[in-house]
Enzyme design. Sequence first.
Site, short mmCIF file in Angstrom:
data_model
loop_
_atom_site.label_atom_id
_atom_site.label_comp_id
_atom_site.label_asym_id
_atom_site.label_seq_id
_atom_site.Cartn_x
_atom_site.Cartn_y
_atom_site.Cartn_z
N LYS A 22 0.92 -1.19 -0.01
CA LYS A 22 0.01 0.11 -0.01
C LYS A 22 0.79 1.31 0.18
O LYS A 22 0.88 2.18 -0.71
CB LYS A 22 -0.97 0.03 1.28
CG LYS A 22 -1.55 1.43 1.30
CD LYS A 22 -2.49 1.37 2.81
CE LYS A 22 -1.85 1.85 3.97
NZ LYS A 22 -1.47 3.42 3.94
N ASN A 23 1.86 1.37 0.78
CA ASN A 23 2.47 2.51 1.01
C ASN A 23 3.61 2.70 -0.17
O ASN A 23 4.11 3.88 -0.13
CB ASN A 23 3.28 2.51 2.51
CG ASN A 23 2.25 2.72 3.60
OD1 ASN A 23 1.27 3.27 3.46
ND2 ASN A 23 2.92 2.56 4.51
N CYS A 116 -7.22 12.70 10.87
CA CYS A 116 -6.81 11.43 10.72
C CYS A 116 -6.93 10.78 11.95
O CYS A 116 -7.04 11.44 13.19
CB CYS A 116 -5.20 11.55 10.40
SG CYS A 116 -4.78 9.92 10.34
N ARG A 121 -1.64 15.02 11.83
CA ARG A 121 -0.48 14.64 11.09
C ARG A 121 0.09 15.96 10.55
O ARG A 121 -0.66 16.01 9.22
CB ARG A 121 -0.73 13.48 10.32
CG ARG A 121 -0.96 12.05 11.06
CD ARG A 121 -1.18 10.99 10.76
NE ARG A 121 -0.39 10.34 9.75
CZ ARG A 121 -0.63 9.19 9.15
NH1 ARG A 121 -1.69 8.86 9.12
NH2 ARG A 121 0.28 8.62 8.40
N ARG A 397 -8.69 -0.34 4.08
CA ARG A 397 -7.53 0.83 3.68
C ARG A 397 -6.44 0.23 3.03
O ARG A 397 -5.73 0.51 2.46
CB ARG A 397 -7.46 1.85 4.40
CG ARG A 397 -8.91 2.83 4.83
CD ARG A 397 -8.18 4.09 5.67
NE ARG A 397 -6.82 4.38 5.12
CZ ARG A 397 -5.88 4.91 6.04
NH1 ARG A 397 -6.32 4.91 7.10
NH2 ARG A 397 -4.76 5.12 5.23
#
Length: 418
Positions: A22-23, A116, A121, A397
């Site tokens: 994902k990242n 978030c 953040r 997610r």
Amino acid sequence: MDYIKINGGNPLYGSLKVQGSKNAVLPTLAATILNRGTTVLHNCPNLSDVRVTIEILKFLGCKIKRESDTVIIDAKDITNNYIPHDLMNKMRSSIIFMGAIIARTGEAAMSFPGGCELGPRPIDLHLKALKTLGVDIKESHGYIKCRLEQMVDNNVHLDFPSVGATENIMLFASLSEGKTTIYNAAREPEIEDLQCFLNEMGAKINGAGSSTIEIEGVKSFHDCTHIVIPDRIAASTYLCGAVAAGGEIELESVCPEHFSAVTSILSECGAKIETGDNSAYIKAPEIINKIDIIRTLPYPGFPTDAQSIMMSVLALANGTSIIKENIFEQRFKTAGELAKMGADISVDGKVAVIKGVKNLTGSTVYACDLRSGAALAVAALAANGTSKIFNTHFIDRGYESLHSDFKKLGADIERIYQ
Ligand code: UD1
């Protein structure tokens, strides 16, 4: 409301192919707008964060085709250089589009990314770096307007090795006329993958994986095909699941070096681990050893993304373990949910003290964020009785199908749609 139902107590056995990261895929998708042509990405996980990123690409004017785990992005015509609030709000990492949009069009506008689940953040490091590189940035009423004044050769020194800020600078500086050096850059594998992708597209970047990254700007990019790296946090999740629930599993399509901080703790816990170039085998210990202290740190330290998942393992250890969360304090919210299952965890600021218990008990719990959902699933696999995990949208997610993956490994788990 959907939930995941788990009847705990089944040890895990078998092998599993791990999804793409994902990242890694999110900044790579954002980077595709730098190429006035077509990019093909393989091993692209089908996650809600990826779907939001694709919505943003479409809004910007890209044409997208998805065939199984391949996504084809045609970014010939970019027709918008702003991101509407409702899309920015859906995903914090939409901020990584900022550097790419400015580089492609000279201007960008977007709102601050939405509140978030991990608490505030900030994006100050992103903005400060882009200002240093010659971008005029005006902030008002929650909106950010960016305009490239004059790209200058420059050095950026990050106060903290922020993953997102490093990516934003790489995207911005790679399509420019100057030479940029990032000092104190993030060293995560996803940064290396981004460098690899950008270079495949024609960029001149080196140093990713170390704390100094040098970017020599180029005038244009060319079409390319890229394979996204495996997801090191998903891999860590399945390994932790096997240690908590017992059993032995093998992961395929992984890069064990990327999650060695996690395997080294699991082996201290008593697990037997063998890794190959692209595989990892784990056998759970009879008794899980406590760990004196784990500190979350930027890579190659212990990842904050695996912290709550490891907390579920340590909740069942034979003594008291300590976790110090140095990146996102809000990640301790999971402790309260684990307590509903019988875990004995006390939290004071950045420190959690986990007194291992013999058994956890199935319960109704609520994921507080993405990794919290994974952590609760790991705890529920080991618990006696039935658990229901709500807030599944968080899990979506980052995991293509967490319940199907654990089911393949023999867990009694299903997703209830209602
Ligand atoms: C990325 C990952 C996330 C992971 C995190 C840390 C993606 C999409 N997300 O998030 O899963 O948990 O790295 O490994 O890749 N900070 C500032 N100012 C800034 C930017 C960050 O103070 O401008 C602080 C943050 O509040 C946090 C720390 O720096 O305390 C780390 O943040 P960062 O590395 O930027 O994380 P993300 O890129 O948001």
